[in-house]
Design an enzyme around this catalytic site. Sequence first.
Site, short mmCIF file in Angstrom:
data_model
loop_
_atom_site.label_atom_id
_atom_site.label_comp_id
_atom_site.label_asym_id
_atom_site.label_seq_id
_atom_site.Cartn_x
_atom_site.Cartn_y
_atom_site.Cartn_z
N SER A 53 -22.70 -24.38 8.87
CA SER A 53 -23.81 -24.78 8.16
C SER A 53 -24.24 -26.35 7.63
CB SER A 53 -23.72 -24.33 6.37
OG SER A 53 -21.72 -24.95 6.13
N HIS A 278 -22.39 -30.65 1.62
CA HIS A 278 -22.84 -31.12 2.94
C HIS A 278 -23.78 -31.92 3.06
CE1 HIS A 278 -21.58 -26.55 2.93
NE2 HIS A 278 -22.01 -26.35 3.84
#
Length: 302
Positions: A53, A278
């Site tokens: 990811s 993230h």
Amino acid sequence: MRRLFPAPGATRVVAVAAALITAGAASAAAVPAEASTATGGRHRVDYVALGDSYASAPLVPDQVDPTCLRSSHNYPSLVAGSTAATLTDVSCSGATTADMTAAQGTAPAQFAALGRGTDLVTVTIGGNDIGFSTVLGTCAQVTATDPAGAPCRTHFAGTGTDTVTESIARTAPKVAQVLRGIHHRAPHARVVVVGYPDLFPDDGVGCTSAKVPLAAGDFSYLRDKEKELNAMLARQARRNGAQYVNTYAPTVGHDLCRPAADRWIETFAPDSPAAPVHPNAAGESAMAGAVERGLSRHPWHR
């Protein structure tokens, strides 16, 4: 397929943490748009992007693959766009080293994208193998027991054996196998291991809050575990014929504790379109810049 959607209600932040997927200015000259062939001719660089990811950039606009939560503004797309390389991007949220050679749900094995004509491969992998999403979820859950202390460190290392460090050590040979597999399938390719950006304050000073539910003493612990993971990736790159690109150093000062305007890593409850803990669009751009600089410092010929 590991998904990343928040749960409703008062436990939203901890639920998001438990479900986490783990996991600058562009230089147009960083990757040559053409590479030399053995006969002296020229051809466009065939670039394959692999990884998890942190490469696919879930929720960063625009999402172009709902299965893998892949963005058109992830670092591979930005690198390819600035250099006119031909990109095949198979990075996928939730990917582990096992997903290089086996299907990940409906997503084919990532190695299927490689071939003898591949010129450049980037790969960001290892975070899911060490279970970093589970680590973060656990850390968030135990914060209430000692918010001024380091309950996460105690949980994972209180017996004298650090289980996160052990997980990193167990992942090293898996990363080595991935790199050997890339070389076997794409024998002419330049292989680049792209490390993880700076998630937590590099000085260890925390920012415990509803959006960052970590105990004060655990910020430095998690910082150190990320540095251990990156150091392992760098070692495996050196030992297995690959280049390592450090995305940690150029992102220091833009971690999840920074104000929204300066933050390249989102909190457990993002303010910008991105997955929790993230990179947001600015973070992916910074990672792309690090890759481009790394490639430009070491030109190659096919």
